[in-house]
Design a protein around this motif. Structure first.
Motif, PDB file in Angstrom:
ATOM      1  N   LEU A 105       0.402   6.076   6.728  1.00 61.94           N
ATOM      2  CA  LEU A 105       1.106   4.631   6.400  1.00 61.94           C
ATOM      3  C   LEU A 105       2.601   4.206   7.096  1.00 61.94           C
ATOM      4  O   LEU A 105       2.885   3.201   7.203  1.00 61.94           O
ATOM      5  CB  LEU A 105       1.454   5.004   4.848  1.00 61.94           C
ATOM      6  CG  LEU A 105      -0.010   4.993   3.897  1.00 61.94           C
ATOM      7  CD1 LEU A 105       0.482   5.433   2.487  1.00 61.94           C
ATOM      8  CD2 LEU A 105      -0.631   3.872   4.030  1.00 61.94           C
ATOM      9  N   HIS A 118       0.577  -1.010  -0.049  1.00 60.42           N
ATOM     10  CA  HIS A 118       0.009   0.039   0.079  1.00 60.42           C
ATOM     11  C   HIS A 118       0.883   1.202   0.042  1.00 60.42           C
ATOM     12  O   HIS A 118       0.867   2.224  -0.705  1.00 60.42           O
ATOM     13  CB  HIS A 118      -0.897  -0.081   1.410  1.00 60.42           C
ATOM     14  CG  HIS A 118      -1.851   1.136   1.182  1.00 60.42           C
ATOM     15  ND1 HIS A 118      -2.950   1.122   2.303  1.00 60.42           N
ATOM     16  CD2 HIS A 118      -2.013   2.035   0.392  1.00 60.42           C
ATOM     17  CE1 HIS A 118      -3.463   2.608   1.911  1.00 60.42           C
ATOM     18  NE2 HIS A 118      -3.142   2.876   0.930  1.00 60.42           N
ATOM     19  N   TYR A 119       1.766   1.254   0.801  1.00 59.37           N
ATOM     20  CA  TYR A 119       2.734   2.316   0.807  1.00 59.37           C
ATOM     21  C   TYR A 119       3.478   2.870  -0.229  1.00 59.37           C
ATOM     22  O   TYR A 119       3.641   4.065  -0.812  1.00 59.37           O
ATOM     23  CB  TYR A 119       3.435   2.265   2.294  1.00 59.37           C
ATOM     24  CG  TYR A 119       4.315   3.667   2.628  1.00 59.37           C
ATOM     25  CD1 TYR A 119       4.077   4.561   2.055  1.00 59.37           C
ATOM     26  CD2 TYR A 119       5.260   3.297   3.884  1.00 59.37           C
ATOM     27  CE1 TYR A 119       4.877   5.950   2.563  1.00 59.37           C
ATOM     28  CE2 TYR A 119       5.745   4.653   4.376  1.00 59.37           C
ATOM     29  CZ  TYR A 119       5.592   5.649   3.838  1.00 59.37           C
ATOM     30  OH  TYR A 119       6.134   6.936   4.308  1.00 59.37           O
TER      31      TYR A 119
END
Length: 216
Positions: free
Chosen positions: A201, A107-108
């Protein structure tokens, strides 16, 4: 007040949550289980490869040649210098395979690369800044508050609490402040949003490392 000073205030609560999370507390005490640190190092090494690519994209899009050169050097540092630290830890801690990007890292890194590719360069700069700045502040917090010796994670602490990394962080902060000063209010707003999102994040990256969170 500079853009970075105003924006940091918006993530101060999240930063304090990072300082108090089990991963950081146990890393500072040297009590973090080896398996959790192994998971973290493997994911962080993969993260740095993608982070370096995002930084290189920012360099290629920068309006000023000095900023372009700075971000290309940041990319080199992420991929070459910091990965050298990881490789030494791989040997020390018995990590033989980086594996694949797990959810938090996936995701990051995809947020950073998509931002670097699709957003104005100022927004991309803001999105990558928390990785520099939060790591530096966490490293300093641990380094300055140390009360133990023979911490197995000392080299990590020394890297992010050291002067060389501090110079890069200061440069990234200064570039972002200059970019914010000379852009439009709308882009400055998007810079702030990207910075805040990236700071969350950061938290989830460490949380996922402590929980050793993988794809189901």
């Amino acid at each position: 007040m500079k853009w970075t000073e105003q924006t940091w205030k918006k993530i101060d609560e999240n930063y304090n949550a990072i300082l108090n999370m089990p991963f950081v507390q146990e890393l500072a005490k040297g009590t973090l289980p080896k398996t959790k640190f192994q998971f973290y190092m493997a994911q962080d090494s993969l993260y740095l490869e993608h982070f370096g690519r995002a930084l290189a994209m920012i360099g290629s899009k920068s309006h000023h040649i000095g900023d372009a050169l700075a971000y290309i050097r940041f990319a080199e540092g992420a991929i070459v210098v910091e990965n050298a630290l990881h490789e030494s830890y791989f040997e020390d801690f018995g990590v033989t395979d980086k594996g694949v990007l797990q959810p938090a890292c996936h995701h990051y890194t995809h947020f950073l690369k998509s931002t670097a590719a699709l957003e104005p360069v100022e927004v991309a700069m803001a999105a990558t800044l928390p990785c520099f700045w939060i790591y530096k502040k966490v490293g300093d917090h641990i380094y300055n508050g140390q009360q133990i010796t023979n911490n197995p994670y000392q080299r990590w602490i020394d890297t992010y609490g050291g002067e060389e990394f501090a110079d890069s962080v200061k440069q990234a902060i200064d570039i972002c402040d200059q970019a914010a000063q000379h852009t439009t209010p709308e882009i400055r707003k998007r810079m702030t949003e990207a910075f805040i999102h990236a700071s969350h994040l950061e938290y989830h990256f460490w949380e996922a490392a402590y929980d050793m969170r993988i794809w189901n």
